[in-house]
Design an enzyme around this catalytic site. Structure first.
Site, PDB file in Angstrom:
ATOM      1  N   ASP A 221       6.318 -16.460  23.304  1.00 39.12           N
ATOM      2  CA  ASP A 221       7.504 -15.777  22.795  1.00 39.12           C
ATOM      3  C   ASP A 221       7.426 -15.656  21.271  1.00 39.12           C
ATOM      4  O   ASP A 221       7.042 -16.594  20.573  1.00 39.12           O
ATOM      5  CB  ASP A 221       8.745 -16.586  23.192  1.00 39.12           C
ATOM      6  CG  ASP A 221      10.043 -15.901  22.833  1.00 39.12           C
ATOM      7  OD1 ASP A 221      10.299 -14.812  23.365  1.00 39.12           O
ATOM      8  OD2 ASP A 221      10.800 -16.471  22.018  1.00 39.12           O
ATOM      9  N   GLU A 285       3.655 -12.081  22.933  1.00 41.82           N
ATOM     10  CA  GLU A 285       4.772 -11.169  22.705  1.00 41.82           C
ATOM     11  C   GLU A 285       4.854 -10.983  21.198  1.00 41.82           C
ATOM     12  O   GLU A 285       5.431 -11.793  20.481  1.00 41.82           O
ATOM     13  CB  GLU A 285       6.098 -11.727  23.226  1.00 41.82           C
ATOM     14  CG  GLU A 285       7.224 -10.707  23.094  1.00 41.82           C
ATOM     15  CD  GLU A 285       8.573 -11.289  22.663  1.00 41.82           C
ATOM     16  OE1 GLU A 285       9.602 -10.637  22.896  1.00 41.82           O
ATOM     17  OE2 GLU A 285       8.608 -12.383  22.067  1.00 41.82           O
TER      18      GLU A 285
END
Length: 561
Positions: A221, A285
């Site tokens: 993330d 990401e």
């Protein structure tokens, strides 16, 4: 757990090296996938009970959004303990059972890691608050003195992705206003200081913990956000820039995104993964543009994959689609990494709605009943099916977000009082946020909560109009979106499209995407005028074809004799 438990590779899709170069990976958002105990929130046993549906769909791996211990102020992306399961979702034993069942079904398991920030409930942050300014405990996070005569102003002008200032001031133990801490997201999500070796060592331990439990990789993330520029200088992004760093030119680098120092971190992670058997992977990401810059995240000694957000944001336009495909293949090939393709995830408006929007929609802003340019449902679904048929024919690795195989649209008419995304609250309702793409799935048209559970409870309300989208309503219907996905995935495997090449075909107009991958010819019509098709065997079509013409908002796969 015994070592041999971590290296099982039996199953129909678990053979072969570098599986990740061609894999189709299915994202599970745990709180919205399947609920085993009826409390209205999905959980790990619920996921395990439904894994066979994913194997039947034809995907290769499952990516689980966070299920770690968390206050759930940002749906689990605020982690309080990286090495345990939140009771909301189950236990570590439940995770082990899920992983074993996935292996039996030939599915690999990828877990979501959130290294940019923790929850403010994490023991490290609580110790930092108690220890005070200048302490080693505070040095694990980005605490700074404020500006102004009495430190009453934030250390700089940075803004949170969720809206408002990216700094919050603490009250010291003696009750006086104290230092400020950085949170690029919600105030409950303080950013780590990744210049601190303690932070780096902690996350290597976290990686080991899950690798030892048999996970096949990690989705990282905010992978571009860990390192901040020295001095934390003021920065005002251009008006057209995305909140996560997208939409910027190559020479425009915010001081909190895409700093060069992140690459040393991922080299150390890659080195750790290389010591484990079974080809474990790292997926970034990273909202980094242009693609030539993103390729730095997937050099041979760093990440294995990076999400291709340029492709996701390309829209339903043949020139845009062709341009980003060409750019993607060129830049990822240059570093020997696979291109990745994605159309939806838990942070963006579902592409069955997004591709029919007639107004701009910033990433993470969401849509609601008062939004402008709301989509036509039929047009959105037609374009979504056609766009997916293009995506799944491309070489490289593709990602599917739960529910898109059902054709789910964005849930637009959620009541204000039901919304839970921090964006909704931090912008005082100015931005709807991401709740609309996170509503629990419909499995059975006639069951309570559409089969999400047996009690009818649902943490976000499911639209009454979703019954026709339920999985059991689509199974066996050759015209359904579910069966379209099944067919596309089966053909993708049969014809090895993931390891193929793109050869553009000439002779079509500017609104047509036409290419050959191996034996398959793909033609997509993003315009309004029907397109004449060559004489060939039809293998897949997103609409029922009448004659030899492809209508608007449709894609066909052909095998030319």
């Amino acid at each position: 757990m015994p070592l041999d438990e971590t290296i099982q590779t039996d199953g129909p899709r678990l053979d072969g090296a570098a599986w990740w170069r061609t894999a189709v990976i299915y994202q599970v958002y745990p709180r919205s996938f399947a609920d085993s105990n009826g409390d209205g929130i999905g959980d790990l046993p619920g996921i395990t009970s439904r894994l066979s549906a994913l194997a039947d769909l034809g995907v290769d791996a499952v990516w689980l959004s966070p299920f770690f211990t968390s206050p759930q102020k940002d749906a689990g992306y605020d982690v309080a303990d990286y090495c345990d399961v939140d009771p909301l979702f189950g236990t570590l034993d439940d995770f082990d059972a899920l992983r074993r069942r996935a292996t039996e079904l030939g599915l690999r398991v990828i877990v979501d890691l959130v290294p940019n920030h923790s929850s403010d409930a994490h023991e490290w942050f609580q110790r930092a608050l108690a220890a005070g300014p200048g302490s080693p405990e505070r040095a694990r996070y980005l605490f700074r003195d404020g500006q102004g005569e009495n430190g009453e102003l934030p250390p700089n002008n940075w803004q949170s992705v969720f809206g408002g200032a990216a700094w919050s001031r603490v009250t010291e133990k003696d009750g006086t206003p104290g230092q400020w801490y950085l949170h690029l997201f919600d105030s409950s999500q303080p950013d780590f200081d990744w210049e601190n070796p303690e932070v780096r060592d902690q996350f290597l331990d976290v990686l080991r913990f899950w690798l030892d439990r048999g996970v096949d990789g990690f989705r990282i993330d905010v992978a571009h956000g860990l390192i901040k520029k020295d001095g934390l200088p003021d920065y005002t992004p251009p008006k057209d820039a995305g909140s996560m760093g997208g939409g910027l030119a190559e020479d425009q680098t915010p001081p909190y995104w895409a700093q060069d120092g992140v690459h040393d971190i991922y080299r150390s992670w890659r080195a750790l993964l290389e010591t484990y058997p079974g080809d474990r992977i790292l997926v970034a990401e990273a909202w980094v543009e242009p693609l030539s810059k993103l390729s730095n995240w997937v050099r041979p000694d760093e990440m294995h994959q990076a999400f291709n957000f340029s492709y996701l944001e390309s829209g339903w336009s043949a020139p845009s689609i062709k341009g980003v495909i060409d750019s993607s293949l060129e830049v990822f090939d240059s570093v020997d990494a696979p291109s990745t393709w994605v159309l939806s995830n838990h942070d963006v408006v579902r592409h069955a709605s997004r591709l029919a929007l007639t107004a701009d929609n910033a990433q993470g802003a969401g849509i609601g009943p008062k939004s402008s340019g709301l989509p036509d449902t039929a047009v959105g679904l037609a374009r979504a099916r056609a766009a997916t048929a293009v995506m799944l024919a491309l070489p490289g690795s593709a990602y599917i977000y739960q529910g898109e195989e059902l054709g789910l649209p964005e849930a637009i008419d959620l009541p204000d009082e039901a919304r839970q995304d921090p964006t909704w609250f931090r912008t005082a309702g100015e931005r709807y946020g991401r709740d609309g793409c996170r509503v629990p799935l419909p499995w059975e048209a006639a069951s309570p909560a559409f089969g999400f559970n047996t009690t009818g409870e649902s943490w976000l309300p499911q639209p009454e109009a979703w019954a026709p989208y339920a999985r059991d309503a689509q199974e066996g219907d050759t015209g359904s979106t579910l069966e379209l996905y099944r067919l596309a995935l089966a053909l993708r495997h049969e014809f090895a499209l993931g390891s193929g090449t793109v050869e553009w075909l000439s002779g079509y107009g500017p609104d047509v995407v036409a290419f050959r991958n191996g034996q398959i010819t793909v033609i997509a019509n993003t315009g309004t005028v029907p397109v004449e098709l060559p004489v060939a065997d039809e293998l897949l079509a997103t609409v029922e074809l009448e004659g030899a013409a492809l209508p608007a908002d449709a894609t066909v796969w052909l095998r030319v004799s």
